[in-house]
Write a protein that holds these residues in place. Structure first.
Motif, PDB file in Angstrom:
ATOM      1  N   THR A 132       0.823  -1.206   0.000  1.00  0.00           N
ATOM      2  CA  THR A 132       0.000   0.000   0.000  1.00  0.00           C
ATOM      3  C   THR A 132       0.860   1.261   0.000  1.00  0.00           C
ATOM      4  O   THR A 132       1.866   1.337   0.707  1.00  0.00           O
ATOM      5  N   SER A 140      -6.565   0.777  -2.830  1.00  0.00           N
ATOM      6  CA  SER A 140      -7.557  -0.222  -3.221  1.00  0.00           C
ATOM      7  C   SER A 140      -7.355  -0.677  -4.664  1.00  0.00           C
ATOM      8  O   SER A 140      -7.745  -1.784  -5.036  1.00  0.00           O
ATOM      9  N   ASP A 141      -6.746   0.188  -5.468  1.00  0.00           N
ATOM     10  CA  ASP A 141      -6.447  -0.145  -6.863  1.00  0.00           C
ATOM     11  C   ASP A 141      -4.945  -0.448  -6.982  1.00  0.00           C
ATOM     12  O   ASP A 141      -4.116   0.460  -7.072  1.00  0.00           O
ATOM     13  N   SER A 322     -14.441 -12.711  -1.085  1.00  0.00           N
ATOM     14  CA  SER A 322     -14.937 -11.330  -1.127  1.00  0.00           C
ATOM     15  C   SER A 322     -16.268 -11.217  -0.397  1.00  0.00           C
ATOM     16  O   SER A 322     -16.483 -10.288   0.394  1.00  0.00           O
ATOM     17  N   ILE A 366     -12.164  -1.902   6.258  1.00  0.00           N
ATOM     18  CA  ILE A 366     -11.241  -1.252   5.325  1.00  0.00           C
ATOM     19  C   ILE A 366     -10.094  -2.182   4.957  1.00  0.00           C
ATOM     20  O   ILE A 366      -9.689  -2.260   3.798  1.00  0.00           O
ATOM     21  N   ASP A 368      -7.766  -5.268   3.883  1.00  0.00           N
ATOM     22  CA  ASP A 368      -7.945  -6.272   2.828  1.00  0.00           C
ATOM     23  C   ASP A 368      -9.000  -5.856   1.809  1.00  0.00           C
ATOM     24  O   ASP A 368      -9.763  -6.684   1.311  1.00  0.00           O
ATOM     25  N   GLY A 369      -9.027  -4.576   1.512  1.00  0.00           N
ATOM     26  CA  GLY A 369      -9.962  -4.035   0.532  1.00  0.00           C
ATOM     27  C   GLY A 369     -11.224  -3.521   1.197  1.00  0.00           C
ATOM     28  O   GLY A 369     -11.901  -4.279   1.911  1.00  0.00           O
ATOM     29  N   PRO A 370     -11.555  -2.242   1.022  1.00  0.00           N
ATOM     30  CA  PRO A 370     -12.803  -1.718   1.587  1.00  0.00           C
ATOM     31  C   PRO A 370     -14.002  -2.523   1.100  1.00  0.00           C
ATOM     32  O   PRO A 370     -14.006  -3.047  -0.019  1.00  0.00           O
ATOM     33  N   VAL A 373     -15.268  -1.801  -2.337  1.00  0.00           N
ATOM     34  CA  VAL A 373     -14.527  -2.363  -3.470  1.00  0.00           C
ATOM     35  C   VAL A 373     -14.932  -3.810  -3.708  1.00  0.00           C
ATOM     36  O   VAL A 373     -15.083  -4.254  -4.850  1.00  0.00           O
ATOM     37  N   HIS A 374     -15.130  -4.556  -2.634  1.00  0.00           N
ATOM     38  CA  HIS A 374     -15.577  -5.943  -2.787  1.00  0.00           C
ATOM     39  C   HIS A 374     -16.963  -5.992  -3.427  1.00  0.00           C
ATOM     40  O   HIS A 374     -17.224  -6.839  -4.298  1.00  0.00           O
TER      41      HIS A 374
END
Length: 391
Positions: A132, A140-141, A322, A366, A368-370, A373-374
């Motif tokens: 990160t 996240s991207d 996810s 938040i 491991d990916g918000p 986003v999942h």
């Protein structure tokens, strides 16, 4: 899927539960806990306890000295271990080491395993995973990865900045994700005492359960031998998938244990506290919250076990993990939040451990990916499936 657990796993579950109750719960008020996680000497004492019980790093392969647990077995044991915030640290199943162990067992060379993985499994050292970055870098991207690695003879020269790097303070080595000259991502292993590897500062955060806290790192002409590339050059994102689903799911397992602890504390309080002439839990407003907690705990546990079963079948489990990440992070948050409400004034003070669990758990939506986003990723898959079945 068979929901019954074999006798050997039930026995191991009972052993972990006893270990946490006898050895770890009494240490929860130890003053060697800081805003950035347990101090190194406290961690070493906790690890020694788990080692003496034969419960250190149980998720590692038998070849590496672990118990070679299946994903379902991990789900059972990790929940029990995380009944205390110190449990995952004691059993060496905390993030990011747990995910790094899994990744390195699959990808690392034998020389890399001997140098870094074995002492990590043995609990002698810690690690961190540096991907990160602050804006405009990767968050996240991951495609926005800005850290670079340029080949220079037998070395790569790495430059860039990372932040929110869990466990960085006190870590002996790091796995760094950087963009190589071909434009693709590559993973690098490096000792943290190499010239050019700098911990700029620690970041204050709501949670205090992660050993080594969260840090900002900077790489300034960090020279890493080409032999320390983890896996193959240009395949960093592919290897990240190896780590992603299992490590995401183990977060869910651990937080389920924390939520169950909060619920148990709230239930005990509601059963003994009197209010308006009756036990607190006999009032529907409180009793209904406890009932909702039980339902959220069951739903979360079943979702975790199902995803673990999918992974045990050899599937990638990306979609399932996810969904479970969202289901569990929101489910356990409801449980913990209700538990705070049931405890009233105690729930917002350090008089009860639920206050600590509340602060630690907020970041899970938040990490491991918000969750958004999942949901976005799941929606794309759903729409693609719908288009495939259109007339």
């Amino acid at each position: 899927m068979n929901f019954s657990l074999p006798d050997d796993l039930l026995a191991l579950q009972s052993r972990v539960r006893e270990f946490i109750a006898r050895e770890i719960l009494p240490m929860e008020q130890d003053p060697r806990q800081t805003a950035h996680g347990p101090r190194a000497d406290l961690r070493q004492e906790l690890v020694a306890k788990a080692r003496s019980w034969g419960l250190l790093t149980p998720h590692a392969s038998r070849e590496m000295g672990g118990l070679g647990l299946s994903h379902v077995a991990k789900a059972v044991l990790f929940e029990e271990a995380a009944y205390s915030p110190l449990g995952p640290t004691a059993m060496n199943i905390h993030a990011p080491d747990e995910g790094n162990i899994h990744l390195m067992e699959v990808v690392a060379t034998e020389a890399q395993k001997d140098r870094w993985l074995r002492p990590l499994v043995q609990g002698h050292i810690r690690s961190c995973f540096a991907m990160t970055e602050p804006a405009p870098g990767a968050g996240s991207d991951p495609s926005m990865l800005a850290t670079t690695a340029v080949r220079d003879g037998d070395h790569y020269v790495i430059n860039g900045q990372k932040w929110l790097i869990t466990g960085a303070e006190g870590a002996s080595f790091a796995i760094i994700m950087a963009r190589t000259e071909d434009g693709n991502a590559t993973m690098f292993l490096t000792d943290t005492d190499r010239p050019g590897f700098r911990l700029e500062r620690m970041m204050d955060s709501l949670d205090t359960c992660f050993t080594g806290g969260h840090a900002v790192l900077r790489f300034e002409n960090l020279r890493v031998p080409a032999s320390d590339v983890l896996g193959e050059v240009g395949k960093g994102f592919r290897y990240a998938q190896v780590r992603l689903a299992p490590a995401r799911l183990t977060h869910c397992m651990r937080w389920l244990g924390q939520a169950r602890r909060a619920h148990d504390v709230a239930c005990a309080y509601a059963a003994r506290r009197e209010s308006f002439g009756r036990k607190l839990g006999e009032h529907q407003g409180v009793g209904f919250m406890l009932a909702d907690n039980e339902m959220d705990l069951l739903t979360t546990r079943l979702a975790i076990w199902h995803c673990a079963w999918v992974l045990d079948q050899g599937e990638r489990g990306n979609t399932e993990s996810s969904m479970v990440k969202v289901i569990s992070s929101e489910g356990i948050w409801r449980v913990i939040d209700r538990s705070v409400q049931v405890l009233g004034g105690q729930g917002v003070t350090s008089e009860a451990i639920v206050d600590r669990i509340f602060r630690d758990a907020r970041g899970f939506r938040i990490y491991d990916g918000p969750n958004e986003v999942h949901r976005m990723s799941l929606a794309k898959k759903i729409l693609a499936r719908g288009q495939g079945g259109a007339d």
